[in-house]
Design a protein around this motif. Structure first.
Motif, PDB file in Angstrom:
ATOM      1  N   LEU A   1      -7.861 -19.077   4.239  1.00 32.98           N
ATOM      2  CA  LEU A   1      -7.665 -18.237   3.227  1.00 32.98           C
ATOM      3  C   LEU A   1      -8.515 -17.170   2.678  1.00 32.98           C
ATOM      4  O   LEU A   1      -8.273 -16.475   2.202  1.00 32.98           O
ATOM      5  N   GLN A   2      -9.897 -17.586   2.995  1.00 35.42           N
ATOM      6  CA  GLN A   2     -10.962 -16.713   2.341  1.00 35.42           C
ATOM      7  C   GLN A   2     -10.976 -15.357   3.265  1.00 35.42           C
ATOM      8  O   GLN A   2     -11.609 -14.425   2.847  1.00 35.42           O
ATOM      9  N   LEU A   3     -10.170 -15.362   4.335  1.00 29.59           N
ATOM     10  CA  LEU A   3     -10.130 -13.925   5.105  1.00 29.59           C
ATOM     11  C   LEU A   3      -9.518 -13.073   4.434  1.00 29.59           C
ATOM     12  O   LEU A   3      -9.243 -12.045   4.962  1.00 29.59           O
ATOM     13  N   SER A   4      -8.619 -13.378   3.489  1.00 31.44           N
ATOM     14  CA  SER A   4      -7.867 -12.459   2.496  1.00 31.44           C
ATOM     15  C   SER A   4      -8.934 -11.539   1.829  1.00 31.44           C
ATOM     16  O   SER A   4      -8.477 -10.413   1.202  1.00 31.44           O
ATOM     17  N   VAL A   5     -10.087 -12.162   1.446  1.00 31.85           N
ATOM     18  CA  VAL A   5     -10.983 -11.313   0.483  1.00 31.85           C
ATOM     19  C   VAL A   5     -11.186 -10.059   0.906  1.00 31.85           C
ATOM     20  O   VAL A   5     -11.551  -9.114   0.250  1.00 31.85           O
ATOM     21  N   PRO A   6     -11.784  -9.996   2.412  1.00 31.44           N
ATOM     22  CA  PRO A   6     -11.916  -8.484   2.823  1.00 31.44           C
ATOM     23  C   PRO A   6     -10.932  -7.372   2.527  1.00 31.44           C
ATOM     24  O   PRO A   6     -11.240  -6.271   2.276  1.00 31.44           O
ATOM     25  N   CYS A   7      -9.689  -7.894   2.489  1.00 36.13           N
ATOM     26  CA  CYS A   7      -8.584  -7.132   2.151  1.00 36.13           C
ATOM     27  C   CYS A   7      -8.937  -6.637   0.713  1.00 36.13           C
ATOM     28  O   CYS A   7      -8.396  -5.412   0.395  1.00 36.13           O
ATOM     29  N   ILE A   8      -8.844  -7.487  -0.232  1.00 40.94           N
ATOM     30  CA  ILE A   8      -8.847  -7.344  -1.659  1.00 40.94           C
ATOM     31  C   ILE A   8     -10.319  -6.371  -1.892  1.00 40.94           C
ATOM     32  O   ILE A   8     -10.286  -5.514  -2.574  1.00 40.94           O
ATOM     33  N   ALA A   9     -11.454  -6.739  -1.210  1.00 38.58           N
ATOM     34  CA  ALA A   9     -12.489  -5.991  -1.254  1.00 38.58           C
ATOM     35  C   ALA A   9     -12.493  -4.512  -0.860  1.00 38.58           C
ATOM     36  O   ALA A   9     -13.227  -3.582  -1.467  1.00 38.58           O
ATOM     37  N   ALA A  10     -11.600  -4.277   0.131  1.00 39.53           N
ATOM     38  CA  ALA A  10     -11.467  -2.994   0.761  1.00 39.53           C
ATOM     39  C   ALA A  10     -10.792  -2.140  -0.156  1.00 39.53           C
ATOM     40  O   ALA A  10     -11.141  -0.988  -0.701  1.00 39.53           O
ATOM     41  N   GLY A  11      -9.900  -2.807  -1.096  1.00 40.92           N
ATOM     42  CA  GLY A  11      -9.051  -2.271  -1.955  1.00 40.92           C
ATOM     43  C   GLY A  11     -10.186  -1.699  -3.133  1.00 40.92           C
ATOM     44  O   GLY A  11     -10.314  -0.691  -3.698  1.00 40.92           O
ATOM     45  N   GLY A  12     -10.975  -2.620  -3.607  1.00 39.77           N
ATOM     46  CA  GLY A  12     -12.095  -2.378  -4.743  1.00 39.77           C
ATOM     47  C   GLY A  12     -12.907  -1.256  -4.230  1.00 39.77           C
ATOM     48  O   GLY A  12     -13.271  -0.593  -5.017  1.00 39.77           O
ATOM     49  N   GLY A  13     -13.479  -1.606  -2.840  1.00 39.27           N
ATOM     50  CA  GLY A  13     -14.392  -0.374  -2.464  1.00 39.27           C
ATOM     51  C   GLY A  13     -13.548   0.983  -2.483  1.00 39.27           C
ATOM     52  O   GLY A  13     -14.358   2.054  -3.019  1.00 39.27           O
ATOM     53  N   GLY A  14     -12.579   1.160  -2.205  1.00 40.35           N
ATOM     54  CA  GLY A  14     -11.946   2.446  -2.448  1.00 40.35           C
ATOM     55  C   GLY A  14     -11.729   3.122  -3.628  1.00 40.35           C
ATOM     56  O   GLY A  14     -12.029   4.079  -3.934  1.00 40.35           O
ATOM     57  N   LEU A  15     -11.261   1.891  -4.622  1.00 44.51           N
ATOM     58  CA  LEU A  15     -11.248   2.476  -5.844  1.00 44.51           C
ATOM     59  C   LEU A  15     -12.435   2.538  -6.766  1.00 44.51           C
ATOM     60  O   LEU A  15     -12.390   3.547  -7.357  1.00 44.51           O
ATOM     61  N   PHE A  16     -13.545   1.873  -6.570  1.00 45.06           N
ATOM     62  CA  PHE A  16     -14.615   2.091  -7.499  1.00 45.06           C
ATOM     63  C   PHE A  16     -15.769   2.749  -6.610  1.00 45.06           C
ATOM     64  O   PHE A  16     -16.575   3.306  -7.250  1.00 45.06           O
ATOM     65  N   LEU A  17     -15.730   2.646  -5.255  1.00 43.91           N
ATOM     66  CA  LEU A  17     -16.870   3.428  -4.545  1.00 43.91           C
ATOM     67  C   LEU A  17     -16.460   4.657  -3.625  1.00 43.91           C
ATOM     68  O   LEU A  17     -17.304   5.097  -3.251  1.00 43.91           O
ATOM     69  N   GLY A  18     -15.122   4.780  -3.879  1.00 41.95           N
ATOM     70  CA  GLY A  18     -14.646   5.876  -2.791  1.00 41.95           C
ATOM     71  C   GLY A  18     -14.822   5.610  -1.501  1.00 41.95           C
ATOM     72  O   GLY A  18     -14.823   6.606  -0.528  1.00 41.95           O
ATOM     73  N   GLU A  19     -14.955   4.153  -0.964  1.00 42.68           N
ATOM     74  CA  GLU A  19     -15.142   3.792   0.501  1.00 42.68           C
ATOM     75  C   GLU A  19     -13.962   3.552   1.063  1.00 42.68           C
ATOM     76  O   GLU A  19     -13.429   2.504   1.138  1.00 42.68           O
ATOM     77  N   VAL A  20     -13.146   4.979   1.527  1.00 46.48           N
ATOM     78  CA  VAL A  20     -11.904   4.766   2.060  1.00 46.48           C
ATOM     79  C   VAL A  20     -12.050   3.979   3.487  1.00 46.48           C
ATOM     80  O   VAL A  20     -12.813   4.577   4.159  1.00 46.48           O
ATOM     81  N   PRO A  21     -11.203   2.989   3.536  1.00 45.69           N
ATOM     82  CA  PRO A  21     -11.507   2.184   4.858  1.00 45.69           C
ATOM     83  C   PRO A  21     -10.887   2.959   6.191  1.00 45.69           C
ATOM     84  O   PRO A  21      -9.956   3.773   5.876  1.00 45.69           O
ATOM     85  N   ASP A  22     -11.676   3.143   7.242  1.00 44.04           N
ATOM     86  CA  ASP A  22     -11.138   3.878   8.437  1.00 44.04           C
ATOM     87  C   ASP A  22     -10.169   3.038   9.030  1.00 44.04           C
ATOM     88  O   ASP A  22      -9.862   1.990   8.723  1.00 44.04           O
TER      89      ASP A  22
END
Length: 294
Positions: free
Chosen positions: A232-253
């Motif tokens: 279940l915790q492996l869903s966290v990176p997916c949420i974090a990726a969205g947050g990184g793109g939204l708040f830090l401009g870190e668009v996942p490659d």
């Protein structure tokens, strides 16, 4: 429904820790050591105050091993995020958590169905894909530092399966981290670097996304198998990726997106296998009750 909402809150809080830490470090609001210290202090203060207001100080439990694991997780976590982006760090962290918790579950005799084993293998495969050499592979030292952080958190979660007082134990773990903070503050050689934003981000991470969320996680993990809790915790990176793109401009490659999809597919299979297992167990229990002699 209540349990599902708790799970969602906890997973979002876990992702928030990655996002808040990365914002603080990338923007230069705090150095990793100071952020870690303030995060632990925020968790300790919040949980102590909560017990104090409720006049439940006697419920606080003191567990040295868990406190050491908590400190190791928090400090290695911040050190790694100096060079890792939000999504990559979270993926490495919770991939390591899964390996640790599933390995421990296997040692303790937890049985895995073929369907669940396949889901776990697919999810872990997604993590391995991320670590394979290539143009977008993360730097080795920060990646391994995050793996160590994940192993510490995995061990912390495993030990939480047997506790009787989630709130009291979590409070004690954070409070016992204060001596570690004091020792490190005396021996550290780098100057302290933080500002108001860094302090605020660390305290939110420690008080809410860590302190409160960890209490709820301890309550949940006791009701889940090690394999399910870790997956279940492996869903966290997916949420974090969205947050990184939204708040830090870190668009996942493309590489991160592909790995994330693979991990999510594995999680889906594990959850489905768990549902089938619970359904089958319920049918067996019902049949046993019907055949029970009057």
């Amino acid at each position: 429904m209540k349990k599902l909402l708790l799970v969602l809150f906890v997973l979002i809080a876990f992702a928030a820790n990655s996002i808040l830490c990365r914002i603080a470090l990338k923007s230069g609001y705090a150095d990793p050591e100071t952020f870690s210290m303030l995060r632990l202090l925020g968790g300790a203060t919040t949980l102590f105050a909560w017990h104090l207001v409720r006049e439940k100080l006697k419920e606080i439990r003191w567990k040295i091993t868990e406190a050491v694991l908590l400190c190791a997780y928090v400090f290695f976590f911040s050190m790694a995020y100096v060079q890792l982006n939000t999504a990559t760090g979270a993926l490495l962290l919770f991939g390591s958590v899964q390996v640790c918790m599933i390995g421990w579950g296997a040692i303790k005799g937890e049985k895995l169905s073929g369907y669940k084993s396949a889901g776990i293998a697919i999810a872990v495969g997604g993590i391995i894909m991320l670590l394979l050499p290539g143009a977008t592979a993360p730097p080795l030292i920060p990646a391994m530092t995050m793996v160590v952080s994940g192993l510490a958190w995995g061990a912390y979660s495993v030990r939480g399966k047997n506790i009787l007082s989630p709130a009291g134990t979590t409070a004690g773990n954070f409070i016992l981290s204060i001596p570690v903070i004091l020792i490190l503050s005396f021996i550290r050689q780098e100057p302290v670097h933080t500002d108001t934003s860094g302090i605020l981000l660390a305290l939110i991470s420690g008080g809410l996304a860590s302190g409160v969320a960890y209490v709820l996680w301890y309550q949940l993990v006791a009701t889940l198998s090690s394999a399910t809790a870790s997956t279940l915790q492996l869903s966290v990176p997916c949420i974090a990726a969205g947050g990184g793109g939204l708040f830090l401009g870190e668009v996942p490659d493309v590489r991160i997106l592909l790995c994330t999809l693979v991990v999510l597919a594995g999680i889906g299979i594990v959850i489905s296998a768990d549902q089938k297992q619970r359904k089958a167990l319920g049918i067996e229990q019902t049949a046993a009750e019907k055949n029970k002699p009057e």
